[in-house]
Write an enzyme that holds these catalytic residues in place. Structure first.
Site, short mmCIF file in Angstrom:
data_model
loop_
_atom_site.label_atom_id
_atom_site.label_comp_id
_atom_site.label_asym_id
_atom_site.label_seq_id
_atom_site.Cartn_x
_atom_site.Cartn_y
_atom_site.Cartn_z
N GLU A 1 0.76 -5.97 22.03
CA GLU A 1 -0.39 -5.10 22.31
C GLU A 1 -1.24 -4.93 21.60
O GLU A 1 -1.29 -5.63 20.72
CB GLU A 1 1.20 -3.83 22.21
CG GLU A 1 2.38 -3.56 22.85
CD GLU A 1 3.58 -2.96 22.43
OE1 GLU A 1 3.86 -2.22 23.08
OE2 GLU A 1 2.65 -2.09 20.73
N CYS B 1 7.13 -13.01 16.67
CA CYS B 1 6.49 -13.44 15.38
C CYS B 1 7.75 -14.09 14.90
O CYS B 1 9.06 -13.35 14.88
CB CYS B 1 5.98 -12.92 14.77
SG CYS B 1 5.22 -13.23 13.10
N CYS C 1 9.66 -10.73 8.80
CA CYS C 1 10.00 -10.42 7.94
C CYS C 1 10.83 -8.52 8.49
O CYS C 1 11.17 -8.10 9.34
CB CYS C 1 8.31 -9.45 7.67
SG CYS C 1 7.24 -10.96 7.06
N CYS D 1 9.62 -5.52 10.11
CA CYS D 1 8.60 -5.18 11.26
C CYS D 1 9.38 -5.35 12.16
O CYS D 1 10.03 -5.91 12.88
CB CYS D 1 8.00 -6.83 10.29
SG CYS D 1 6.66 -6.66 11.87
N GLY E 1 2.32 -10.00 15.47
CA GLY E 1 2.07 -12.38 15.26
C GLY E 1 1.50 -12.01 13.78
O GLY E 1 1.15 -11.45 13.59
N GLU E 2 1.82 -13.68 14.02
CA GLU E 2 1.50 -14.27 12.30
C GLU E 2 0.01 -15.40 12.84
O GLU E 2 0.07 -15.71 13.03
CB GLU E 2 2.43 -14.74 11.51
CG GLU E 2 1.85 -15.76 10.26
CD GLU E 2 0.58 -15.28 9.56
OE1 GLU E 2 1.05 -13.83 8.90
OE2 GLU E 2 -0.07 -15.73 9.04
N SER F 1 -5.14 -11.11 8.88
CA SER F 1 -3.96 -10.50 7.68
C SER F 1 -2.65 -11.38 7.87
O SER F 1 -2.77 -11.87 9.51
CB SER F 1 -3.81 -9.11 8.10
OG SER F 1 -2.23 -8.95 7.38
N SER G 1 -0.28 -9.78 2.68
CA SER G 1 1.14 -8.81 2.75
C SER G 1 2.01 -9.18 1.47
O SER G 1 2.17 -10.45 1.50
CB SER G 1 1.64 -9.08 3.97
OG SER G 1 0.55 -8.04 5.30
N LEU G 2 1.30 -8.35 0.80
CA LEU G 2 2.36 -8.32 -0.47
C LEU G 2 3.31 -8.10 -1.00
O LEU G 2 4.73 -8.31 -0.19
CB LEU G 2 1.43 -7.78 -1.53
CG LEU G 2 1.75 -8.44 -2.78
CD1 LEU G 2 1.07 -10.76 -3.31
CD2 LEU G 2 0.69 -8.24 -4.69
N HIS G 3 3.58 -6.84 0.01
CA HIS G 3 4.35 -5.51 -0.63
C HIS G 3 5.85 -5.66 -1.38
O HIS G 3 6.77 -4.95 -1.94
CB HIS G 3 5.91 -5.93 0.89
CG HIS G 3 4.85 -6.05 2.14
ND1 HIS G 3 4.08 -4.81 2.02
CD2 HIS G 3 4.42 -6.75 2.65
CE1 HIS G 3 3.27 -4.84 3.45
NE2 HIS G 3 3.88 -6.37 4.33
N ASN H 1 6.05 2.68 7.97
CA ASN H 1 6.53 3.11 9.37
C ASN H 1 8.01 2.63 9.97
O ASN H 1 8.12 1.86 9.84
CB ASN H 1 6.26 2.33 10.54
CG ASN H 1 4.44 2.66 10.21
OD1 ASN H 1 3.44 4.00 10.46
ND2 ASN H 1 3.57 1.88 10.36
N CYS I 1 1.48 0.40 11.62
CA CYS I 1 1.69 -0.96 11.08
C CYS I 1 3.11 -1.45 12.27
O CYS I 1 4.41 -0.76 11.56
CB CYS I 1 1.20 -1.27 10.53
SG CYS I 1 -0.69 -0.76 9.62
#
Ligand code: SAH
Ligand code: SF4
Length: 351
Positions: free
Chosen positions: A95, A115, A119, A122, A165-166, A197, A220-222, A302, A345
């Protein structure tokens, strides 16, 4: 046999030129093909009317012009966000999203189908890894939108490689796509308008640093707690926070470029003032000469099917931002858009 054909967007200009020369055609034909692809956004060989009929036939025999079939398009209720599902092959799709915001036309594109990073919050991670995209498949997403926008007199302003994806797990193809999009004789899209990213693959961040590219980097830390980050982002076990921070600092010091950190705010997990304080402390080394060389993007989580966590409230998101800014860390609360079409996201779970 379409399977034996090369994919036109996988080629660099030199490869087109080599093909033209192998046919004994004059070299300017390669430029005409290149301009047809990247200035006029032609999507099929018969649009290249500037070429002889014979050469158009050779083009069609030799190359595939599309790997992505738009299968479904969804517009958000305000019409400003449009998500497209592209079929790659019968069991794989990806997408991409177009976001219109004031004068900006930003697309968010994918680098892989699925991916491998897993995570937990996700949707792409939840579906697992399917396959890497080729550089041409990354480029074709951009050309699709360039063509769509051109039809209404609009132009693409920014590209974020933040879809499925990464990108650093598919490093070569992703950066080859960036190089192709940069080509001054071709699409001529400035690297500074492109953002990659990453979940934080340290060796790839180091490689990216050494290459001194103009492309923007987001990480991406989080969480700044190793135990918590490992629970959310399993890759943290391999590349824990200290190694990640050092690689990010080296990036900033070597390139003199700002880095962005992403933080999905999860209700009761990482959205409190204490977490904001800890984050500000973690980011202290990024202050250079009284200026912050980092920026934090917070986005309320999300919702996704296989993760029970909830989004933070708007109020807490702004409190989080306020704490960071008190400590001199610039922070943006990302507006949630496209939620009603599952285009936020991490919601790009296709097929
Ligand atoms: N693999 C890359 C880029 C794609 S994910 C990366 O992880 O950075 C793009 C961003 O969306 C990342 O910051 C990711 O952590 C975030 N994200 C994933 N799932 C999300 C969700 N459910 N809510 C909010 N952000 C999410
Ligand atoms: Fe992959 Fe990024 Fe999703 Fe993690 S957040 S699973 S790295 S796409």
């Amino acid at each position: 046999m379409s399977g034996a054909k090369r994919f036109i967007y996988d080629l660099g200009f030199d490869q087109v030129a080599a093909w033209i020369s192998s046919l004994g055609e004059p070299s300017y034909r390669a430029t005409q093909i290149w301009q047809g692809l990247y200035h006029h956004f032609y999507a099929s060989p018969d649009q290249f009317t500037i070429l002889s009929r014979q050469l158009r036939t050779r083009l069609a025999d030799e190359f595939d012009f599309s790997h992505l079939t738009p299968a479904k398009t969804l517009a958000s209720s305000d019409g400003e966000t449009v998500k497209t599902l592209f079929t790659l092959e019968p069991h794989n799709s990806i997408e991409a999203v177009l976001m219109r915001y004031r004068e900006r036309r930003t697309i968010c594109i994918s680098s892989q189908a699925g991916c491998a990073m897993g995570c937990v919050f996700c949707a792409t991670g939840q579906m697992g890894f399917r396959r890497n995209l080729s550089s041409g498949e990354i480029v074709e997403q951009v050309m699709y939108y360039a063509r769509t926008l051109a039809s209404t007199g609009e132009r693409l302003s920014n590209i974020v490689i933040m879809g499925m994806g990464e990108p650093f797990h598919n490093y070569d193809a992703t950066l080859a796509a960036v190089d192709l999009l940069n080509d001054p004789q071709g699409f001529d899209f400035g690297a500074r308008r492109i953002t990659i990213s990453t979940v934080g693959l340290v060796p790839a961040i180091r490689r990216f640093t050494a290459e001194k590219r103009q492309v923007n980097l987001a990480v991406s830390l989080h969480s700044v707690d190793d135990e918590q980050r490992s629970a959310l982002l399993p890759v943290n076990r391999k590349y824990p926070l200290e190694a990640l921070r050092t690689a990010c600092l080296d990036y900033v010091e070597t390139t003199h470029r700002r880095i962005t950190f992403e933080w999905a705010l999860i209700d009761g997990v990482n959205d409190g003032p204490l977490e904001a304080e800890r984050l500000a402390r973690f980011l202290k080394p990024f202050r250079k000469d009284h200026a912050s060389m980092c920026h934090v993007n917070v986005i309320p989580l999300n919702p996704t099917g296989k993760y029970a966590g909830k989004a933070t409230t708007k109020k807490k998101a702004y409190q989080f931002q306020a704490v960071l800014e008190e400590h001199g860390v610039p922070c943006t609360v990302r507006v949630r858009r496209g939620i009603d079409i599952q285009a936020g996201c991490g919601q790009l779970a296709a097929g």
